[in-house]
Motif scaffolding. Structure first.
Motif, PDB file in Angstrom:
ATOM      1  N   LEU A   1       0.796  -1.213   0.000  1.00 55.20           N
ATOM      2  CA  LEU A   1       0.000   0.000   0.000  1.00 55.20           C
ATOM      3  C   LEU A   1       0.836   1.275   0.000  1.00 55.20           C
ATOM      4  CD1 LEU A   1      -2.902   1.074   0.143  1.00 55.20           C
ATOM      5  CD2 LEU A   1      -2.711   1.021   2.615  1.00 55.20           C
ATOM      6  N   ASP A   2       1.891   1.326   0.788  1.00 55.37           N
ATOM      7  CA  ASP A   2       2.609   2.598   0.944  1.00 55.37           C
ATOM      8  C   ASP A   2       3.344   3.067  -0.308  1.00 55.37           C
ATOM      9  OD1 ASP A   2       2.796   4.162   3.725  1.00 55.37           O
ATOM     10  OD2 ASP A   2       2.038   2.142   3.978  1.00 55.37           O
ATOM     11  N   PRO A   3       4.000   2.173  -1.067  1.00 54.84           N
ATOM     12  CA  PRO A   3       4.560   2.680  -2.331  1.00 54.84           C
ATOM     13  C   PRO A   3       3.475   3.210  -3.274  1.00 54.84           C
ATOM     14  CG  PRO A   3       5.631   0.639  -1.735  1.00 54.84           C
ATOM     15  CD  PRO A   3       4.483   0.819  -0.780  1.00 54.84           C
ATOM     16  N   ALA A   4       2.297   2.577  -3.280  1.00 51.49           N
ATOM     17  CA  ALA A   4       1.193   3.076  -4.115  1.00 51.49           C
ATOM     18  C   ALA A   4       0.715   4.435  -3.614  1.00 51.49           C
ATOM     19  CB  ALA A   4       0.040   2.071  -4.113  1.00 51.49           C
ATOM     20  N   LEU A   5       0.621   4.595  -2.296  1.00 53.03           N
ATOM     21  CA  LEU A   5       0.252   5.902  -1.748  1.00 53.03           C
ATOM     22  C   LEU A   5       1.296   6.952  -2.092  1.00 53.03           C
ATOM     23  CD1 LEU A   5      -1.136   4.922   1.775  1.00 53.03           C
ATOM     24  CD2 LEU A   5      -2.439   5.808  -0.166  1.00 53.03           C
ATOM     25  N   GLY A   6       2.575   6.561  -2.039  1.00 54.43           N
ATOM     26  CA  GLY A   6       3.645   7.488  -2.427  1.00 54.43           C
ATOM     27  C   GLY A   6       3.525   7.911  -3.879  1.00 54.43           C
ATOM     28  N   LEU A   7       3.166   6.953  -4.739  1.00 56.45           N
ATOM     29  CA  LEU A   7       2.984   7.290  -6.152  1.00 56.45           C
ATOM     30  C   LEU A   7       1.785   8.218  -6.341  1.00 56.45           C
ATOM     31  CD1 LEU A   7       3.838   6.899  -9.073  1.00 56.45           C
ATOM     32  CD2 LEU A   7       2.381   4.872  -9.142  1.00 56.45           C
ATOM     33  N   LEU A   8       0.687   7.934  -5.650  1.00 55.60           N
ATOM     34  CA  LEU A   8      -0.468   8.833  -5.720  1.00 55.60           C
ATOM     35  C   LEU A   8      -0.091  10.230  -5.226  1.00 55.60           C
ATOM     36  CD1 LEU A   8      -3.388   6.585  -4.451  1.00 55.60           C
ATOM     37  CD2 LEU A   8      -3.197   7.664  -6.698  1.00 55.60           C
ATOM     38  N   GLY A   9       0.665  10.255  -4.125  1.00 53.90           N
ATOM     39  CA  GLY A   9       1.092  11.539  -3.583  1.00 53.90           C
ATOM     40  C   GLY A   9       2.061  12.268  -4.487  1.00 53.90           C
ATOM     41  N   THR A  10       2.648  11.557  -5.434  1.00 58.21           N
ATOM     42  CA  THR A  10       3.522  12.194  -6.419  1.00 58.21           C
ATOM     43  C   THR A  10       2.718  12.727  -7.600  1.00 58.21           C
ATOM     44  OG1 THR A  10       5.346  10.740  -5.847  1.00 58.21           O
ATOM     45  CG2 THR A  10       5.456  11.811  -7.986  1.00 58.21           C
ATOM     46  N   LEU A  11       1.835  11.895  -8.095  1.00 61.47           N
ATOM     47  CA  LEU A  11       1.127  12.250  -9.327  1.00 61.47           C
ATOM     48  C   LEU A  11       0.082  13.344  -9.131  1.00 61.47           C
ATOM     49  CD1 LEU A  11       0.727   8.719 -10.898  1.00 61.47           C
ATOM     50  CD2 LEU A  11       2.409  10.482 -11.455  1.00 61.47           C
ATOM     51  N   ILE A  12      -0.586  13.343  -7.993  1.00 59.17           N
ATOM     52  CA  ILE A  12      -1.650  14.337  -7.774  1.00 59.17           C
ATOM     53  C   ILE A  12      -1.080  15.767  -7.760  1.00 59.17           C
ATOM     54  CG2 ILE A  12      -3.420  15.153  -6.170  1.00 59.17           C
ATOM     55  CD1 ILE A  12      -3.819  12.159  -5.376  1.00 59.17           C
ATOM     56  N   PRO A  13      -0.027  16.058  -6.991  1.00 56.28           N
ATOM     57  CA  PRO A  13       0.512  17.427  -7.030  1.00 56.28           C
ATOM     58  C   PRO A  13       1.183  17.775  -8.362  1.00 56.28           C
ATOM     59  CG  PRO A  13       1.292  16.289  -5.074  1.00 56.28           C
ATOM     60  CD  PRO A  13       0.585  15.289  -5.912  1.00 56.28           C
ATOM     61  N   MET A  14       1.637  16.744  -9.095  1.00 57.72           N
ATOM     62  CA  MET A  14       2.258  17.030 -10.395  1.00 57.72           C
ATOM     63  C   MET A  14       1.239  17.653 -11.350  1.00 57.72           C
ATOM     64  SD  MET A  14       5.438  16.250 -10.367  1.00 57.72           S
ATOM     65  CE  MET A  14       6.188  15.578 -11.798  1.00 57.72           C
ATOM     66  N   GLY A  15      -0.020  17.208 -11.270  1.00 59.53           N
ATOM     67  CA  GLY A  15      -1.050  17.811 -12.111  1.00 59.53           C
ATOM     68  C   GLY A  15      -1.230  19.289 -11.795  1.00 59.53           C
TER      69      GLY A  15
END
Length: 187
Positions: free
Chosen positions: A111-125
């Motif tokens: 779960l945590d690497p996926a959350l990290g990826l979500l936390g990366t992609l959302i602010p990138m937008g």
């Protein structure tokens, strides 16, 4: 065309709303893994004091087993060992508890690497949208959030994997000892 513009706006809003739950979950995971790492080190020291069990030299009734095995042994002593169904139930329950204790680490690993990826992609937008508007300060702030969430997600997942790997060996050892104790004490 208007429908697709509305759809894009809706997806962007959903994505933006997800950022805060992701940040909360990552923060909670980070605090939890720090607490768990401390407990893990304590259990490591306790297991080091126990030593290794040798069935030839050591008695299962008096040996200092790790805490989960000692709890099982104490429960077995209080039980009528001639009731085979009760003994089998107790042993299966103890084994299931030991195996179930690993589940939270499996969840953190995935779960945590996926959350990290979500936390990366959302602010990138948001950062990319800010580039178009020329708001460089907002771009840098969003990129900081993006990369720190990646680091936190990967760090929590990595620490959880390390703990899981060691605890999996401990659980296998505990199960062997539980089965041995059951066999010896029910004769």
């Amino acid at each position: 065309m208007v429908f697709f513009d509305l759809l894009k706006t809706f997806i962007f809003l959903v994505s933006s709303v997800l950022l805060y739950p992701v940040l909360i979950l990552l923060s909670a995971s980070a605090v939890y893994i720090i607490w768990t790492a401390g407990r893990f080190l304590g259990e490591w020291m306790e297991r080091a004091r126990c030593g290794s069990f040798d069935p030839v030299k050591d008695s299962p009734r008096g040996f200092r087993f790790p805490l989960p095995v000692c709890r099982y042994r104490d429960a077995l002593v209080r039980l009528d060992v001639h009731d085979e169904a009760a003994v089998a139930y107790l042993m299966r329950q103890a084994i299931a508890e030991r195996q179930g204790s690993l589940e939270k680490y499996r969840m953190l690993i995935r779960l945590d690497p996926a959350l990290g990826l979500l936390g990366t992609l959302i602010p990138m937008g948001t950062a990319l949208a800010s580039v178009g508007k020329g708001e460089i300060n907002l771009v840098s702030a969003e990129l900081v959030v993006a990369f720190t969430t990646t680091v936190v997600g990967l760090a929590v997942g990595s620490i959880a994997f390390l703990i899981y790997s060691v605890k999996r060996r401990w659980v296998a050892s505990d199960i062997r000892q539980i089965e041995y104790i059951t066999e010896v004490m029910t004769r």
